[in-house]
Scaffold this motif. Structure first.
Motif, short mmCIF file in Angstrom:
data_model
loop_
_atom_site.label_atom_id
_atom_site.label_comp_id
_atom_site.label_asym_id
_atom_site.label_seq_id
_atom_site.Cartn_x
_atom_site.Cartn_y
_atom_site.Cartn_z
N ALA A 186 -14.62 2.86 2.35
CA ALA A 186 -15.96 1.70 3.71
C ALA A 186 -14.44 1.05 4.47
N GLY A 187 -13.29 0.84 3.87
CA GLY A 187 -12.13 -0.12 4.87
C GLY A 187 -10.83 0.61 4.86
N THR A 188 -9.77 -0.22 4.85
CA THR A 188 -8.87 0.40 4.53
C THR A 188 -8.20 0.23 3.15
N ILE A 189 -7.29 1.36 2.70
CA ILE A 189 -7.13 1.27 1.23
C ILE A 189 -5.38 0.38 1.66
N THR A 190 -5.93 -0.40 0.19
CA THR A 190 -4.91 -1.32 0.01
C THR A 190 -3.94 -1.04 -1.15
N VAL A 191 -2.85 -1.11 -0.73
CA VAL A 191 -1.41 -0.26 -1.45
C VAL A 191 -0.91 -1.33 -2.74
N SER A 197 -3.71 1.94 -6.20
CA SER A 197 -4.37 1.69 -4.88
C SER A 197 -6.05 1.25 -4.97
N ALA A 198 -6.34 0.48 -3.48
CA ALA A 198 -7.97 0.18 -3.93
C ALA A 198 -8.37 -0.02 -2.17
N TYR A 199 -9.61 0.98 -2.91
CA TYR A 199 -10.19 0.63 -1.75
C TYR A 199 -11.92 0.05 -2.31
N ALA A 200 -12.48 -0.32 -0.98
CA ALA A 200 -14.46 -1.34 -0.99
C ALA A 200 -14.68 0.08 -0.79
N GLY A 201 -16.20 0.02 -1.49
CA GLY A 201 -17.61 1.12 -1.41
C GLY A 201 -17.84 0.16 -0.01
N ARG A 202 -19.46 0.83 -0.06
CA ARG A 202 -20.25 0.72 1.01
C ARG A 202 -21.04 -0.80 0.60
N ASP A 203 -21.31 -1.32 -0.94
CA ASP A 203 -21.54 -2.10 -1.27
C ASP A 203 -20.80 -2.96 -1.01
N LEU A 208 -10.14 1.63 -8.05
CA LEU A 208 -9.19 1.62 -8.65
C LEU A 208 -8.57 2.79 -8.83
N ARG A 209 -7.34 3.36 -8.31
CA ARG A 209 -6.48 4.69 -8.05
C ARG A 209 -4.99 3.99 -9.28
N ALA A 210 -4.88 4.95 -9.97
CA ALA A 210 -3.15 5.06 -10.04
C ALA A 210 -2.98 6.01 -11.04
#
Length: 273
Positions: A186-191, A197-203, A208-210
């Motif tokens: 829903a926004g930019t990806i945080t490294v 890395s992490a990013y937000a969903g629509r709510d 979290l990904r690794a």
């Protein structure tokens, strides 16, 4: 109440009030920065006002209970108008939160966090104390009804307390479960460190990904690890936190850096175990 008893009551209330202020200062400001290890960098603050829940656990109830004596004792010590007493209840908790923020900024780390939710709950406690004192004094003295213009601060205070009570008794609306990792960011990806890395969903939930690991966390995820993964430089752990949380990498380890995620209030972190 006779004239002979009034001065004695005021003296007793004054002594009790002074003792209470000392205890309040101890609860708000101890331990001092010199008595603690550093916790992160820079002052910490939370300006996101959340739904008050007076039954939401000891931390919430403590913030309410700690200022009820202030509202009870202040009218017995000073002869101020009600609007001034209401402002004093707001002012004392604003002073506490501001001093905590300024001292944290001065020492360069989060000694105490400025939290608007603590400000709200402390104010509710002070207003409840004022209401209790007003009820007792009304029974004892039977004062005349004040003019309508002086009832405005009382109505505003009652509305604030009423809102907190209604919010406590009204369950929050249910929100559909969103698995952030199953949808686009829903926004930019945080490294994050360690290749995560992490990013937000629509709510406001978080993905979290690794390497080969993923985890979808809800919008209100509390502090803690989500999963671990191995890399050539060691075993890493990723997880979430909330504003004001302080996490360390293991017992006695260094403070973990918390990272914001665009589109979510949840903070994320990655640390080597």
């Amino acid at each position: 109440m006779t004239d002979q008893r009034a001065p004695a009551l005021r003296r007793a209330a004054t002594v009790t009030f002074v003792v209470y202020l000392v205890v309040l200062a101890g609860a708000a400001f101890l331990p001092l920065p010199s008595m603690q290890l550093e916790r992160g960098t820079g002052p910490s603050y939370d300006l996101a006002l959340r739904r008050p829940d007076l039954l939401g656990g000891w931390e919430v109830q403590r913030n309410v209970l700690m200022t009820i004596p202030f509202g009870v004792l202040l009218p017995l010590v000073v002869r101020w108008r009600y609007e001034a007493l209401v402002l004093a209840c707001v002012g004392v908790t604003l002073l506490i939160e501001t001093v905590q923020l300024l001292v944290s900024a001065a020492v360069g780390w989060s000694w105490r966090a400025f939290d608007v939710n603590d400000l709200l709950l402390n104010t509710v406690g002070g207003l409840l104390g004022l209401a209790l004192a007003a009820l007792v004094l009304a029974v004892v003295r039977r004062p005349a009804v004040p003019p309508a213009r002086r009832l405005v601060p009382a109505a505003m205070a009652a509305a604030l307390v009423g809102w907190a009570v209604v919010a406590t008794l009204t369950p929050p609306p249910t929100r559909p479960v969103v698995y952030a990792c199953d949808e686009p960011p829903a926004g930019t990806i945080t490294v994050l460190p360690g290749g995560a890395s992490a990013y937000a969903g629509r709510d406001g939930s978080v993905c979290l990904r690794a390497d080969d690991g993923t985890a979808s966390l809800p919008y209100d995820a509390g502090p803690g690890p989500a999963f671990t993964y191995d890399r050539p430089d060691g075993t890493w752990e990723v997880g979430t936190a909330q504003p004001g949380d302080v996490l360390t990498a293991g017992v006695g380890g260094p403070v973990v850096d918390l990272h914001a995620v665009d589109g979510s209030d949840v903070l994320v972190w990655a640390a080597r175990r």
